[in-house]
Scaffold this active site. Structure first.
Site, PDB file in Angstrom:
ATOM      1  CE1 TYR A  56      48.650 -75.215 -33.368  1.00  0.00           C
ATOM      2  CE2 TYR A  56      50.248 -76.937 -33.803  1.00  0.00           C
ATOM      3  CZ  TYR A  56      49.380 -75.965 -34.266  1.00  0.00           C
ATOM      4  OH  TYR A  56      49.258 -75.745 -35.614  1.00  0.00           O
ATOM      5  N   PRO A 203      44.374 -80.803 -43.859  1.00  0.00           N
ATOM      6  CG  PRO A 203      45.960 -82.489 -43.659  1.00  0.00           C
ATOM      7  CD  PRO A 203      45.422 -81.282 -42.946  1.00  0.00           C
TER       8      PRO A 203
END
Length: 278
Positions: A56, A203
């Site tokens: 990231y 999610p």
């Protein structure tokens, strides 16, 4: 009632709704100031598990979290990942599990996060060109040296998980999973009896706000959003489930964390279970 906490590796107690830091911008201010505010608000809301990775921003995300939160609260667990090489003029970014490369990324993670030990270090992807025993062996050596607390995996199959567990203790698995995408159901089912934390990335499916009438109906019954229902369903799906929804805004962060307070009835759970995944 769904338990609100889980002990990763049997000892790292965290709230079950965590925070994925991938979406936090690391550009100069004012975007950076906003990202720092989101990270700090997550901790204020009681989040004790934050997920990041060397990938990231090639370390920039780890540095951002350190700037926002160091010195860290005693109960805060920042989990990071290694195993992807950044692009250069000759090569694209690529999975890399060479032991020397993994050791170097761990050292970089320690420095960027300003810690002496990474309490949860996950292998971002298994490198098919390097024996798994060599990849996990390097992490085990760092674990013995006190630089890693617990070892986890990301995007693995049941067979890969079983092979890995013959080499080292595996504390967590991070695979893609949500109410509309249950491709890794078997991996989740393998984690549960072993007490391995399952951290589903993505999610909340991008299409969940336009998803089935059943999700919308349950959301209306609870006075919640479709995203909150999706997270609540994950928490009820398995006791080892630790969702790590990511966002770059405080509003969405507060919405996500609030999902931990939703209580689905048995009937609502059955209705959501029957949704056909995409």
């Amino acid at each position: 009632m769904t338990l609100s906490t889980f002990r990763i590796g049997g000892e790292l107690s965290v709230q079950r709704v965590g925070f994925g830091a991938m979406q936090l911008p690391t550009e100069p201010r004012p975007a950076r100031e906003a990202a720092i505010a989101v990270a700090r608000r997550a901790v204020e809301l009681g989040v004790t598990l934050i997920d990041t990775a060397h990938l990231y921003g090639w370390g920039a995300n780890e540095e951002l979290l350190a700037e926002a939160l160091h010195p860290y609260p005693d109960d805060l667990l920042i989990a990071t990942k290694v195993g992807v090489a950044p692009p250069n003029p000759l090569h694209d970014a690529a999975i890399c599990g060479r032991p020397d490369f993994l050791r170097d990324q761990v050292e970089q993670g320690l420095r960027r996060l300003r810690v002496e030990r990474l309490e949860l270090l996950q292998l971002h992807r298994i490198d098919p060109t390097v024996p798994l025993a060599d990849q996990l062996g390097a992490l085990r050596e760092l674990q013995v040296a006190g630089k890693i607390g617990h070892i986890g995996l990301s995007e693995v199959t049941v067979a890969e998980l079983e092979e890995a567990r013959q080499i080292v203790d595996i504390a967590s698995v991070q695979n893609r999973y949500n109410i509309l995408d249950r491709e890794h159901e078997a991996v989740l089912d393998a984690c549960a009896p072993a007490g391995i934390a399952f951290l589903p990335w993505r999610p909340i499916h991008p299409a969940v706000s336009k998803a089935t009438a059943e999700i919308a109906a349950v959301a209306a019954e609870l006075g919640a959003t479709a995203a909150q229902v999706s997270l609540a369903w994950l928490l009820h799906r398995s006791p080892v489930m630790l969702p790590i929804p990511g966002t770059g805004t405080i509003g969405h962060l507060e919405e996500n964390v609030g999902a931990a307070n939703l209580r689905l009835s048995d009937d609502q759970c059955r209705r959501l279970d029957r949704i056909h995944p995409r």
